[in-house]
Structure formats: structure tokens, C-alpha cells
Design a protein around this motif. Structure first.
Motif, mmCIF file in Angstrom:
data_model
loop_
_atom_site.group_PDB
_atom_site.id
_atom_site.type_symbol
_atom_site.label_atom_id
_atom_site.label_comp_id
_atom_site.label_asym_id
_atom_site.label_seq_id
_atom_site.Cartn_x
_atom_site.Cartn_y
_atom_site.Cartn_z
ATOM 1 N N ILE A 30 16.301 9.611 5.725
ATOM 2 C CA ILE A 30 15.084 10.243 5.206
ATOM 3 C C ILE A 30 15.347 11.735 5.143
ATOM 4 N N ILE A 72 8.822 1.563 8.067
ATOM 5 C CA ILE A 72 8.675 2.969 7.684
ATOM 6 C C ILE A 72 7.963 3.066 6.340
ATOM 7 N N THR A 110 6.909 5.675 3.463
ATOM 8 C CA THR A 110 7.231 6.991 2.945
ATOM 9 C C THR A 110 6.426 7.249 1.684
ATOM 10 N N GLU A 111 6.498 8.466 1.190
ATOM 11 C CA GLU A 111 5.837 8.771 -0.072
ATOM 12 C C GLU A 111 6.439 7.974 -1.226
ATOM 13 N N PRO A 169 14.591 8.397 -0.090
ATOM 14 C CA PRO A 169 15.158 7.754 1.103
ATOM 15 C C PRO A 169 15.880 6.464 0.733
ATOM 16 N N CYS A 198 6.857 15.098 8.972
ATOM 17 C CA CYS A 198 7.619 15.752 7.913
ATOM 18 C C CYS A 198 8.599 16.710 8.585
ATOM 19 N N MET A 219 10.341 15.143 3.391
ATOM 20 C CA MET A 219 9.667 13.889 3.028
ATOM 21 C C MET A 219 8.743 13.452 4.160
ATOM 22 N N LYS A 220 7.531 13.062 3.826
ATOM 23 C CA LYS A 220 6.596 12.568 4.828
ATOM 24 C C LYS A 220 6.837 11.075 5.056
ATOM 25 N N PHE A 221 6.769 10.683 6.332
ATOM 26 C CA PHE A 221 6.908 9.256 6.646
ATOM 27 C C PHE A 221 6.177 8.932 7.933
ATOM 28 N N PHE A 249 0.324 8.817 1.654
ATOM 29 C CA PHE A 249 1.087 7.775 0.962
ATOM 30 C C PHE A 249 0.291 7.239 -0.227
#
Length: 451
Positions: free
Chosen positions: A208, A191, A193-194, A299, A174, A212-214, A288
Motif C-alpha cells: 500500500i 483491507i 482501500t480507496e 495497491p 493514511c 493511500m487511505k486504508f 471509501f
């Protein structure tokens, strides 16, 4: 000409929103459009109607908002998304300092001894992958090349490369410093992502945004590419002006993931970047787990080959800004923090014109790289490498190329076949890192005009 295929029936009505079709290299589907307010459900009926935070969400999901702009912003600039997830993001253990990445920089002021402002142009050959006996994922493989400004002031940008040979395993990233434009050069990026999943191949870019978490997997075993990270602003499509309503990057060609969630209560680590420093925390569930979401802070990816070139068709040259895919605004009206340009195959047809890039001294710093193929005019840069042309310093092609271009018959010519080049056009001074100048082993000073 074969007869047109007849429409099978008339009077039909669409039964769902348009999404893309999976391909052999990309198993995912996407919603299309730039800056849209999307709505996506992995399970039907999850998104609440007429409100964002009902007393009780369907399936006892948790409502959670992610903001990309302050609450009090102009309506036209508001960016946010609502998640409906199994566990709230706040359910995690204590934060701790993560092991430092010595090649990561964020503050680009003359007081930082690890960055150097220089008027000397530079080039880098293809940055090397990690050794086979060293497992390096996307986060650990980030190497900062250049930048300006300071993420604490939310002003400026940074340019990294990433060099990885390992997928992220129950580890998410993040970035709280800025939005990341990621450009693979070798190896696809899978990738998660949320918001859902994206498969990004060389020849595509993905953005992104901050917060944002990925997580990144490497389906081809390795990953090398470029990252442009901007502080305090967001990527936008450039204004078209006299170009009109068509041309350059088309909004409908940008692709955003659809909701996709996992049910996973194993231990996960989330790495957070703040002002270039890394922190981490553990949590007992996947990040996720978003079952549905809606909003316009999400994203997206874009295939560079879809860019529509607007070339000169009579004489003289257009400025390189005509190749701008995305731009970011600075605090100075009308001036960008950075423009991202792409050079794809095109026709050269101009008459009485010096066709190579004209010699110039540009207020903007230029960082240029190749995704694939060969730059039509010289041997630099090579795919996986980079060139740096600092603000106001003169640059251009060699004497031999000048001589050839000023004596050649100006016939229509197809250039750049099977090649994609890009440029980061930055209207300010940019410093280079010690990694770029000393530790990477790939740097050398450019020469031109036969000097």
C-alpha cells in the motif's frame, strides 16, 4: 491419459477484461499484472473518455488525482491515479495531534536516543499479541523494530511488526511517510482501500503506497505480521539479467483490487502518519466512496508460493539475490534501498557444494523472519519472530551443521516443505529501537559455531 476436453466453440471474442475468481478464503476479485495502467468502474460509464476532469462527471461525482511521483518526472517513472468519488477528500474537519504511539519510530540517526546502532546480532521470539482485555487495532499495534534514514529527507526505510486483536471501526489510516509492504504471519487482513478491497492471508504480501487511505479488519480475530516501509521510493520488480524473461516473481501474479464503493455518511476518523508522528481528523462520510478509478498508482498483493525459484543445478551456490521478489531503488545508481527476498520449498541437487548458506560478512544488513513452518537449518527464526544480522558482521550456521553438511552424501533433497521464510536485504547500517531491545521482552543475542 484421458482425452483433452474439447474447446466448446471457436471464433469467440472476449467480452471483458480478465479478473480472478473468488475463493473460500478470499471473497474478492482482482485485476492482474504489475505496474499496469488499470481502469475500473463499480458503475458502468463513470470513467470519462478523452479527459480526466470533465466539467461535470457522471452522477455528479468528484474527480480527484493522487500522485505517487512529482508532476515533472520521466514518463517511465510517473505514478498516479484518478478517482471519481462521491465526496472529495478535502471535505474534512480540522487536523489535530493524535494520541502518540510510544513504540513508533521514524528518524534513525545517531542523535535519536530512542534508536541504537549496534554491531551485535540479535533474535526475537514470536512477538506477543496484545492482552485479551486490551483492544488494539492495526494502527495502534504498529511496533518499530529497526530502520535507517529519515522520511523528511525521503531516504531510508523502517521495519515494524504489527500486533492486533481488533478490527478498525470507522477509522482509516493514511501513511504519508512511505510505501508499506505488509506481510501477515498469523490471521488474515481484510483491507479496504480507496481502490477497492483486498483479502491478504499469511503467505501473501500486500503493498500500500504512500498517501493511500486504508482500513484493516481481522476476520480471524487477531493479526500479527511484518511491515517494511520505504521512504522516497517505490517497489519494483528486480531486473532479470541472465535469468531471462521467465523466473522469480512473474508480473501476471500480482493482483490489484477492482473499484468498490460505500455510501456512508456516518462519522469517520482518518489517522495520518507524518515523520513517525500521528495526526487525525474527522469527516462525515466514508473515505471509501470511489465509484471508479484509473491509473498505475494502486495497491497490490502477491502470493509468495507463486515465486519461481532459479536454483543451482550443478555446483556451488547462487547469491540470495536470486530470491528477490521486490526491490526499491536508492539515490545511488545500481544500489537498492532494500530488497525483499522469499525462501519457498525447493530442490537441492548441487554436487561438491556446501549446501547451507555460506559463511559471510555482508555489506548488507539482513533481517529475516518466518511466515510459517521451520527454517530447515536451525531453530531460528521461529514464525512470528525475527533475526538481525548487522552490516559486515560475520554470521553463518553452527559447527554441528557445518560438520553434517561437509560429510553428508549429496543426494537430491527437497527442502523447505510447508515453510515460507523471508529476508529484508538492506545495503546500509540499520539501527534498532528501544522497543526491540528493551520493551518487547522477546530479544536475545544470537550465538553460533557452538560459542
Amino acid at each position: 491419459m484421458a482425452p483433452a476436453e474439447p474447446i466448446p466453440f471457436t471464433g469467440a471474442t472476449a467480452t471483458g477484461a480478465f479478473t480472478t475468481t473468488p475463493s473460500p478464503t478470499d471473497p474478492y476479485i482482482y485485476q492482474t499484472g504489475f505496474g499496469n495502467r488499470f481502469a475500473s468502474e463499480a458503475l458502468p460509464g463513470v470513467l470519462p473518455i478523452g479527459c480526466n476532469t470533465p466539467q461535470r462527471c457522471k452522477y455528479d461525482l468528484i474527480s480527484e488525482q493522487l500522485n505517487g511521483t512529482p508532476f515533472v518526472s520521466l514518463r517511465a517513472s510517473l505514478l498516479h491515479a484518478w478517482f471519481y468519488r462521491i465526496q472529495p477528500s478535502v471535505a474534512h474537519k480540522s487536523l489535530r495531534r493524535h494520541r502518540p504511539n510510544p513504540d513508533l519510530e521514524a528518524v534513525f540517526t545517531p542523535g535519536n536516543a530512542d534508536v541504537v546502532f549496534t554491531p551485535q546480532d540479535h533474535s526475537w521470539a514470536a512477538f506477543p499479541f496484545p492482552p485479551n482485555d486490551e483492544a488494539v487495532d492495526f494502527v495502534d499495534g504498529l511496533k518499530t523494530i529497526a530502520g535507517n534514514g529519515d522520511p523528511a529527507a525521503k531516504e531510508g526505510l523502517v521495519v515494524h511488526v504489527y500486533l492486533a486483536n481488533k478490527s478498525m471501526d470507522r477509522r482509516a489510516f493514511c501513511n504519508n511517510d512511505g510505501d508499506m509492504l505488509i506481510l501477515p504471519q498469523e490471521g488474515r487482513l481484510d483491507i479496504q482501500t480507496e481502490f477497492g478491497k483486498l483479502m491478504v492471508s499469511p503467505g501473501e504480501l500486500v503493498v500500500i503506497q504512500a498517501g493511500m487511505k486504508f482500513s484493516v479488519k481481522l476476520p480471524d480475530g487477531v493479526g500479527r505480521g511484518y511491515v517494511q516501509e520505504v521512504f522516497g521510493c517505490h517497489y519494483e520488480l528486480p531486473e532479470l539479467g541472465p535469468v531471462g524473461s521467465n523466473g522469480m516473481a512473474q508480473p501476471r501474479d500480482f493482483e490489484t483490487p477492482v473499484a468498490s464503493f460505500d455510501v456512508d455518511q456516518s462519522e469517520w476518523t482518518v489517522v495520518v502518519k507524518l515523520v513517525g508522528k500521528l495526526f487525525a481528523y474527522e469527516q462525515g462520510h466514508t473515505p471509501f466512496d470511489v465509484v471508479a478509478w484509473h491509473g498505475n498508482y494502486a495497491p497490490y498483493k502477491y502470493e509468495l508460493g507463486r515465486f519461481i525459484n532459479s536454483a543451482t543445478v550443478d555446483r556451488d551456490q547462487s547469491d540470495p539475490s536470486i530470491y528477490c521478489v521486490l526491490t526499491t531503488k536508492s539515490k545511488v545508481p545500481g544500489v537498492s534501498t532494500a530488497d525483499f527476498l522469499v525462501f519457498t520449498p525447493k530442490w537441492q541437487v548441487s554436487r561438491n557444494t556446501f549446501r547451507p548458506p555460506y559463511y559471510h560478512r555482508n555489506v548488507c544488513t539482513e533481517l529475516m523472519g518466518m511466515v510459517c513452518g521451520k527454517w530447515a537449518l536451525s531453530s531460528l527464526p521461529e514464525p512470528g519472530g525475527l533475526t538481525y544480522e548487522p552490516s559486515y558482521m560475520p554470521h553463518g550456521e553452527s559447527y554441528d551443521l557445518w560438520k553434517q553438511a561437509t560429510t553428508a552424501d549429496l543426494v537430491p533433497l527437497r527442502v523447505g516443505e510447508e515453510a515460507i521464510a523471508f529476508m529484508m536485504h538492506i545495503p546500509s547500517h540499520v539501527s534498532l529501537t528501544r522497543y526491540a531491545l528493551e520493551r518487547c521482552g522477546m530479544a536475545f543475542v544470537q550465538t553460533s559455531w557452538g560459542v
